[in-house]
Design a protein around this motif. Structure first.
Motif: not given
Length: 227
Positions: A156-159, A171-174, A190-195, A202-204
């Motif tokens: 979630v943070h990266r994407v 991540p806290e600021k995100t 959003i977590n269920a989708l972005l994991v 949208c890999t690292g």
């Protein structure tokens, strides 16, 4: 010769992106905590414990490890009755399993002693446990209690930062920024989708931008190479 300029992007539109994400992630396995909830491990305690197991551990390991622990004991009283060594044996395939075993047993014991054996849908209670941060607290309460909370993990943070939807260094600021950028109805989803999206599209490194359905509006922040 200067590098070619990227085509001008559309503004990122969350209302357009969410349906596209649902379609894009449909072929992939669900995020582990949501999968466990669907299997019936629906209590705050179970989701919180599974999240602790998942820290620095891939979903492919988290799922069987959590299932093994819950097959042995799935209530706070049941887990508290196990020794730390027994818990460690059951979750031994997860990363940092020894400190996790202590954390899990302590949470189980305190849940029995302080909360009558059932964790309430209360962020303050969960965050008071050693080893529980905002990510796991929010995921447990969002999934098990349907509270409007955002669980921000590495994906979630990266994407969301790569999209340009937020610009946050932690991540806290995100998480705080997403509260203003996402409709509240989608905070848990959003977590269920972005994991799965972060794992498979949208890999690292070298994300699959050429086939991404969001390419036209993704700002590709920080992307230096892609497929």
């Amino acid at each position: 010769m200067p590098a070619p300029k990227r085509p001008r992007k559309k503004p990122f539109d969350v209302t357009v992106a969410l349906p596209l994400l649902r379609t894009a992630t449909a072929p992939y396995p669900r995020a582990a905590l949501f999968e466990l909830f669907d299997e019936g491990h629906a209590s705050v305690f179970e989701i919180l414990v599974a999240c602790i197991i998942s820290i620095r551990t891939r979903d492919e390991v988290t799922l069987p490890v959590a299932r093994a622990l819950f097959a042995a004991a799935r209530t706070p009283a049941g887990v508290a009755a196990l020794s730390e060594k027994q818990i460690d044996h059951l979750i031994g395939q997860s990363t940092f399993h020894e400190p996790k075993a202590k954390t899990i047993r302590d949470i189980a014991r305190r849940t029995v002693e302080e909360h009558g054996g059932t964790l309430p849908c209360d962020p303050d209670v969960l965050l008071d446990f050693h080893g529980v941060g905002p990510k796991c607290a929010n995921l447990a309460l969002g999934i098990a209690c349907n509270l409007p909370l955002i669980g921000v993990d590495v994906h979630v943070h990266r994407v969301t930062n790569r999209w340009g939807l937020v610009a946050a260094k932690t991540p806290e600021k995100t998480m705080a920024a997403l509260q203003g950028a996402l409709p509240q109805a989608n905070w848990v989803e959003i977590n269920a989708l972005l994991v799965p999206f972060g794992k498979h599209v949208c890999t690292g490194t070298a994300p699959k931008c050429s086939t991404c359905p969001l390419l036209a509006m993704c700002q590709q922040v920080g992307v230096t190479s892609h497929r």
